[in-house]
Structure formats: C-alpha cells, structure tokens
Write a protein that holds these residues in place. Structure first.
Motif, PDB file in Angstrom:
ATOM      1  N   THR A 512      20.698 -11.140  -2.159  1.00  0.00           N
ATOM      2  CA  THR A 512      22.020 -11.288  -2.601  1.00  0.00           C
ATOM      3  C   THR A 512      22.175 -12.726  -2.835  1.00  0.00           C
ATOM      4  O   THR A 512      23.032 -13.003  -3.669  1.00  0.00           O
ATOM      5  CB  THR A 512      22.581 -10.962  -1.154  1.00  0.00           C
ATOM      6  N   LEU A 513      21.443 -13.713  -2.096  1.00  0.00           N
ATOM      7  CA  LEU A 513      21.525 -15.123  -2.313  1.00  0.00           C
ATOM      8  C   LEU A 513      21.044 -15.419  -3.720  1.00  0.00           C
ATOM      9  O   LEU A 513      21.864 -16.098  -4.511  1.00  0.00           O
ATOM     10  CB  LEU A 513      20.763 -16.184  -1.278  1.00  0.00           C
ATOM     11  N   LYS A 514      19.927 -14.897  -4.195  1.00  0.00           N
ATOM     12  CA  LYS A 514      19.715 -14.940  -5.431  1.00  0.00           C
ATOM     13  C   LYS A 514      20.387 -14.394  -6.576  1.00  0.00           C
ATOM     14  O   LYS A 514      20.733 -15.250  -7.710  1.00  0.00           O
ATOM     15  CB  LYS A 514      17.974 -14.288  -5.810  1.00  0.00           C
ATOM     16  N   GLN A 515      21.322 -13.543  -6.329  1.00  0.00           N
ATOM     17  CA  GLN A 515      22.124 -12.832  -7.300  1.00  0.00           C
ATOM     18  C   GLN A 515      23.151 -13.658  -7.369  1.00  0.00           C
ATOM     19  O   GLN A 515      23.804 -13.810  -8.440  1.00  0.00           O
ATOM     20  CB  GLN A 515      22.507 -11.457  -6.894  1.00  0.00           C
ATOM     21  N   LYS A 516      23.835 -14.190  -6.162  1.00  0.00           N
ATOM     22  CA  LYS A 516      24.910 -15.098  -6.169  1.00  0.00           C
ATOM     23  C   LYS A 516      24.525 -16.387  -6.682  1.00  0.00           C
ATOM     24  O   LYS A 516      25.586 -16.828  -7.571  1.00  0.00           O
ATOM     25  CB  LYS A 516      25.173 -15.310  -4.806  1.00  0.00           C
ATOM     26  N   THR A 517      23.363 -16.909  -6.616  1.00  0.00           N
ATOM     27  CA  THR A 517      23.029 -18.238  -7.389  1.00  0.00           C
ATOM     28  C   THR A 517      23.120 -17.961  -8.694  1.00  0.00           C
ATOM     29  O   THR A 517      23.304 -18.734  -9.664  1.00  0.00           O
ATOM     30  CB  THR A 517      21.586 -18.426  -6.908  1.00  0.00           C
ATOM     31  N   LYS A 518      22.573 -16.888  -9.340  1.00  0.00           N
ATOM     32  CA  LYS A 518      22.492 -16.427 -10.613  1.00  0.00           C
ATOM     33  C   LYS A 518      23.905 -16.314 -11.489  1.00  0.00           C
ATOM     34  O   LYS A 518      24.108 -16.839 -12.394  1.00  0.00           O
ATOM     35  CB  LYS A 518      21.950 -15.166 -10.807  1.00  0.00           C
ATOM     36  N   ARG A 519      24.784 -15.701 -10.628  1.00  0.00           N
ATOM     37  CA  ARG A 519      26.335 -15.507 -10.796  1.00  0.00           C
ATOM     38  C   ARG A 519      26.811 -17.007 -11.099  1.00  0.00           C
ATOM     39  O   ARG A 519      27.613 -17.511 -12.054  1.00  0.00           O
ATOM     40  CB  ARG A 519      26.956 -14.655 -10.035  1.00  0.00           C
ATOM     41  N   ASN A 520      26.576 -17.917 -10.233  1.00  0.00           N
ATOM     42  CA  ASN A 520      27.269 -19.276 -10.214  1.00  0.00           C
ATOM     43  C   ASN A 520      26.472 -20.079 -11.479  1.00  0.00           C
ATOM     44  O   ASN A 520      27.172 -20.930 -12.078  1.00  0.00           O
ATOM     45  CB  ASN A 520      26.831 -20.096  -8.862  1.00  0.00           C
ATOM     46  N   VAL A 521      25.223 -19.731 -11.510  1.00  0.00           N
ATOM     47  CA  VAL A 521      24.580 -20.695 -12.862  1.00  0.00           C
ATOM     48  C   VAL A 521      25.172 -19.944 -14.244  1.00  0.00           C
ATOM     49  O   VAL A 521      25.299 -20.826 -14.845  1.00  0.00           O
ATOM     50  CB  VAL A 521      22.961 -20.219 -12.761  1.00  0.00           C
ATOM     51  N   LYS A 522      25.398 -18.848 -14.058  1.00  0.00           N
ATOM     52  CA  LYS A 522      26.282 -18.337 -15.404  1.00  0.00           C
ATOM     53  C   LYS A 522      27.468 -18.845 -15.575  1.00  0.00           C
ATOM     54  O   LYS A 522      27.700 -19.191 -16.795  1.00  0.00           O
ATOM     55  CB  LYS A 522      26.345 -16.652 -15.238  1.00  0.00           C
ATOM     56  N   ALA A 523      28.340 -19.269 -14.506  1.00  0.00           N
ATOM     57  CA  ALA A 523      29.656 -19.718 -14.593  1.00  0.00           C
ATOM     58  C   ALA A 523      29.454 -21.134 -15.121  1.00  0.00           C
ATOM     59  O   ALA A 523      30.181 -21.718 -15.906  1.00  0.00           O
ATOM     60  CB  ALA A 523      30.236 -19.767 -13.255  1.00  0.00           C
ATOM     61  N   VAL A 524      28.633 -21.902 -14.497  1.00  0.00           N
ATOM     62  CA  VAL A 524      28.448 -23.261 -14.814  1.00  0.00           C
ATOM     63  C   VAL A 524      28.006 -23.290 -16.268  1.00  0.00           C
ATOM     64  O   VAL A 524      28.299 -24.007 -17.111  1.00  0.00           O
ATOM     65  CB  VAL A 524      27.408 -23.986 -14.268  1.00  0.00           C
ATOM     66  N   ALA A 525      27.160 -22.339 -16.715  1.00  0.00           N
ATOM     67  CA  ALA A 525      26.597 -22.409 -18.068  1.00  0.00           C
ATOM     68  C   ALA A 525      27.549 -22.021 -19.163  1.00  0.00           C
ATOM     69  O   ALA A 525      27.802 -22.833 -20.283  1.00  0.00           O
ATOM     70  CB  ALA A 525      25.493 -21.198 -18.181  1.00  0.00           C
ATOM     71  N   TYR A 526      28.526 -21.366 -18.551  1.00  0.00           N
ATOM     72  CA  TYR A 526      29.769 -21.066 -19.712  1.00  0.00           C
ATOM     73  C   TYR A 526      30.523 -22.040 -19.778  1.00  0.00           C
ATOM     74  O   TYR A 526      30.987 -22.675 -20.916  1.00  0.00           O
ATOM     75  CB  TYR A 526      30.557 -19.803 -19.041  1.00  0.00           C
TER      76      TYR A 526
END
Length: 596
Positions: A512-526
């Motif tokens: 869950t933490l890894k998935q949340k981190t991935k979503r945050n990374v995608k938001a920052v990337a956007y």
C-alpha cells in the motif's frame, strides 16, 4: 586518427631502434645513452618486435616502473605485461603484510613459471630485493583442478588448511576459502578473481571465477591452479630470486645497476637489524632467506644480457648512443608551439601528437585550426594525431621524429595506473557490507519492507548447506534471503535519528505504501511536466559555441577531467547553447571540480 599498428608503420624511429639493437647483436651487454622521455618504451617495443621470449625491465623506483608499464600497455596492447611489486612485508612482523601486493607477485611468478612465457616483466629494486618461492617449490605446492576430474571436498579442505587458507563464510580477499555443500569458493594468491568449484559428488562439474562483491560469475574455465601464499610455510624452506625463473639469454633493461645493488644492500641490512631486535619466542627464518644480497644480484646480472639506460655506466659496457632531447615546455603558449612545429617541419621533422583523451585532442585541433585559419592551413599540415598516449614526449634528431604528449602541452598531471580494486556502482548489498552489519541494523527488502538484520545463518536445503541472510520483521517474523538474492536488499536510509516502523510479513501495508508513493510520484511528475512545458515555450539567451580561447582556457587546467566531469561539462554547454532557459544544477562534494 591512427591506431598503434599504423604508428609502428609511420614512426621510423622504431626502425632506427631496430638498427641500433642489431649492432648489439644480442650477444653482449650494452649501455644506452641519450634516451629521453618515453623513448625507452619505444626501444622496448623494438626488443619485442625483434626478439621472442621474455624481457625484464628494471626501473629505479616504483613510479618509473609504473609509467613504463603504462607506456607499454599503449604501445604493445597484445603483449603479456606483468608488474612485479614489492610485497611491503615488514620483516619478522607477519601481521604487517599486504595481500594485494603478495597476490600480484604470486600471479607474476605463476605466469613466468610456465613454459614459453613470451611477455615483459616490469619491476624495481625494492621488489628484486625480496626473495621469491623457488620455481620447483612453486610447482610442487600448487593444486591443479580440471573440469570433469574426481576431487573430494575433504581433500580440497585438507590442502587449503595445510597451506593456511582461512575458512570464512564468504571470500573477499586472497588466502580465504568457503565451503557450502558442493560449492567451494577459493581465493588463490595468483588470480585477480576468486574461483568457484561446483561439485556433484566427487565430480568437478564447473569451474568459474566470480566477483567477490556481487558473487556473480565472470568467466568459465576448464583448468585452473590454486597457489598458496608464497611468503610463508613450505616456501620459506627454499627461496630464490626473480632471475631464477629466466635463462641468461633473457634481455634485462635496467636503469642503474649500481643504484639497484645499493637498494638491495640496504634492504638486507634493514632485515638483519630487524632480526637482531626480534624478541619473540618463535625461531624466525634467517635474513638471507628473506632478502637477496647485493653480491648475489650482481653475480646474476653479469651472467645475463644487460642493457643499462640510466646515468651511470656501472659495468663499463659498450655504448649505443642516441641523439634525443625532451619535449620542450611551451608554457601553454600555443602560438609558440605552432612556431616550433613549423620550424621542425621546415627541417624535415615528422611531428606526432599523442593522446588517448579525445576531448583534449578536439581542444588542441580546434586551437590549431583557429590560429592557422589566416594561413589557410589546418593542424594536420604540422602535426599528426595518434590515438594513444605515453608518459613523456621526446624529439629524436637522428630520425627527425617528434613525439608530443597532450598532458605536457597543456601542463597537466599525468598519473600512472596500476591494478585497482573493482567496486560496484549500485546500492545493493555486497558480501563485505553484510559482514560489516550488526544484528539489529535496519534493512529494506524490496518486496517485504523494512526489517532488522539478524545475521547470517546456514540452512539445509534439499540436503545442501546454503548460506542465507536472516531478516527479522514485526512480531519476530523471520525471512531467510539467499546470498544469490542480495540485490533485493538494501541498507535502510531515512531521516537521521528517526526510528523506522518495522513491517509485518504478509501484510498489505508495504505494498500500500509503495502504491501510494507511486501515485505521489505521478502527481509530482504531472506538475513538473506542466512546468517544463511552459519553460520550453519561453525564449532564453543562446550562447555561442566554444572558440579556441575557451578551449585554451579549459586546456590550462592542470588536472585531467574525470569521465563524470567531461559529461557534466558537455551537458551544461549543450544547454547554454540552446535558445530555451537552462534548467540544470551542478552539485557534488567539496573539491570535486564544480567550479572548473
């Protein structure tokens, strides 16, 4: 651009050296006078072209020997080149040894002991002063292993124990071995990498070398030899000198015979003094079995075919004279350099610019072409670029040939390069790092999250003993990780002083933490993509490409750029020459060349 084969065809200096050597006829010792810069390395290359069999080169000190070795690596890339260093062993203090140097000495002895050795051995007086294992003893006390032969684990262990190999969990330096079921790792003193023997019962199924840091295989072999430490045990009973491995027809190029003998004498005196001051209870080996005497070396040199090239004529040898001068110092004044090259060209000299640094070659060629543009000339009308390097340039007046090096033109330091310990570039665990961990240290497993290091443990898996890393997670859950899966583990890194939360095996928290981190990374990337799109649409100042003044400034730095510095410089310039705003940060530790 020329390769080394073209160089030998073009440089008539090699032909001249051949003519000079022919006058010696390889029947009597001679002395070379007038050699300058790295011309000795070209001379040795002539030896190699003219005479088969081994060659010994003895410089006056380690640094000179290392530079000669590097020169020969450039000029003779297909020739077996061996460096024979001193062991740095302190007499009568066994704990003060350097296994890396003992390993290189033993590796060289192993190579030259083979029949039909056709390479070049480069050494210096301090290394010659130390006695070596007798050739016969070396053969008698070597373990040979062939793929497909019968060999028991017990026999191998008895051999290694008898020769004082240390039994460890993982091998990472010479003189160690480990046994894990039918897998035996041995770090011989005569090979750069350790060996891994894979046995099925008593049959040797595979022989490999492997990287001790990553435990990954590097090569497969059908036949190997295991050589113990030649500085201890049975090898002390019968010792000789390096020359015992060669016959008297072997050419010995030695810088200064008398200086060499003086160094050998001082080393023996130092050993004698250490023996007199020894206060231990165990009887020690006599000094004469550890170090050679000057008289012993002198007697051998008089039997060998010697070519002295230093300042002294120790044995009153007949002289072969060369007319050479060192490469001039131009103090980074390139107009002066061009004037000099024009004068040399007018006199009929051939000029060669040697460098293996393509960036430096581009800089010099740009400077030459910019300064010669008014004369409608290019750099190749004055000097020819050769893609290799030597330590020092020289001008040979008999053949009218000039050799110029980039580091001397630009007044840069030129460091010699010897064997270095190979390091891994990634952040995954290495065997050595695991051995440095303490139980309780935090580690991260890519699939299971944060846990504690619980040490190493041997497990019986399907009848075979395997070494594993023990990880402790929440509620004392245990996970064993094979040493072959170390790439999945890394040392935990977080905020200093903050204790991490231990994960539980089998829970969804880590995923869950890894998935949340991935979503945050995608938001920052956007957001970053949107920002960079706006910057890309704006116009900025585009700088001109470098001219010869910029190249001259860069070339004036006395240190050679590292590969990373070369890449950073090129990337920054590429950005500055674009019409878009530059978005780059150069960062690094103190003293790593950010200002330059």
């Amino acid at each position: 651009m020329l390769n080394f084969v073209a160089l030998f065809k073009i440089l008539n200096i090699i032909d001249f050296f051949d003519t000079a050597l022919s006058s010696a006829n390889f029947q009597a010792s001679h002395r070379f006078e007038g050699l300058c810069g790295s011309s000795l390395s070209f001379l040795i290359s002539s030896f190699r072209q003219k005479k088969t069999g081994p060659i010994i080169v003895i410089a006056s000190e380690k640094e000179k020997a290392a530079y000669i070795l590097n020169d020969l690596q450039s000029l003779l890339p297909e020739t077996r080149l061996c460096f024979f260093p001193e062991s740095y062993r302190v007499p009568y203090q066994e704990e003060k040894t350097t296994n890396a140097n003992i390993q290189e000495r033993t590796e060289t002895l192993s190579l030259i002991s083979k029949e039909h050795f056709n390479g070049i051995v480069v050494t210096y007086p301090q290394a010659l002063a130390e006695k070596v294992a007798a050739r016969q003893k070396l053969h008698q006390n070597t373990l040979q292993v062939k793929k497909g032969e019968k060999l028991s684990v017990d026999f191998i262990q008895e051999f290694l124990d008898a020769y004082h190999f240390k039994h460890v969990d993982f091998v990472f330096e010479p003189g160690q071995f480990s046994i894990r079921g039918g897998i035996i790792d041995i770090y011989s003193f005569a090979n750069e990498y350790p060996y891994r023997l894979e046995l099925f019962g008593n049959d040797v199924e595979a022989i490999k070398t492997f990287d001790p840091a990553s435990q990954l295989s590097t090569a497969n072999y059908d036949f190997i030899t295991i050589i113990p430490n030649t500085n201890e045990g049975v090898f002390l009973e019968q010792k000789g000198i390096l020359f015992d491995y060669f016959d008297a027809t072997t050419p010995v190029l030695i810088e200064d015979i008398q200086y060499t003998l003086d160094i050998v004498k001082k080393r023996l005196e130092k050993t004698l003094l250490a023996c007199e001051n020894w206060q231990g209870e165990i009887k020690q080996v006599p000094p004469g079995q550890l170090n050679a005497s000057a008289e012993e070396i002198e007697a051998v040199l008089k039997q060998f075919l010697c070519f002295e090239f230093g300042l002294n004529n120790s044995f009153n040898l007949p002289v072969i004279r060369f007319e050479q001068t060192p490469q001039p110092s131009f103090q980074k004044n390139f107009e002066w350099l061009i004037t000099h090259l024009k004068e040399q060209k007018t006199k009929g000299y051939k000029n060669y610019f040697l460098t293996d640094n393509s960036k430096q070659a581009e800089r010099l060629i740009t400077i030459f072409n910019d300064l010669l543009v008014k004369e409608h000339r290019t750099y190749d009308t004055l000097i020819e670029y050769v893609n290799l390097t030597v330590h020092e340039g020289f001008i040979d007046h008999q053949t009218k040939t000039g050799i110029y090096t980039d580091h001397q033109i630009f007044e840069r330091y030129h460091r010699f390069k010897l064997k270095e310990v190979k390091r891994r570039a990634d952040e995954a665990f290495t065997i050595k790092e695991i051995l440095m961990l303490n139980p309780g240290d935090y580690v991260t497993h890519i699939d299971h999250g944060i846990g504690r290091f619980g040490g190493l443990q041997k497990l019986n898996v399907n009848g075979k003993i395997q070494e594993s890393v023990r990880l402790v997670f929440k509620d004392n859950d245990i996970l064993y990780v094979s040493i072959h899966s170390l790439h999945r583990i890394s040392k935990y890194s977080g905020k200093e002083g903050q204790v991490p939360r231990i994960d539980k095996l089998g829970s969804t928290a880590w995923n869950t933490l890894k998935q949340k981190t991935k979503r945050n990374v995608k938001a920052v990337a956007y957001d970053l993509i949107k920002l960079y799109a706006e910057r890309k649409a704006r116009k900025g100042w585009a700088f001109m490409r470098d001219n010869y003044l910029q190249h001259e400034l860069e070339a004036s730095f006395i240190y050679e750029d590292t590969p990373d510095q070369i890449k950073v410089t090129a990337d920054v310039k590429k950005d500055m020459e674009k019409s878009n705003p530059m978005d780059r940060l150069v960062c690094g530790d103190v003293g790593f060349g950010k200002t330059e």
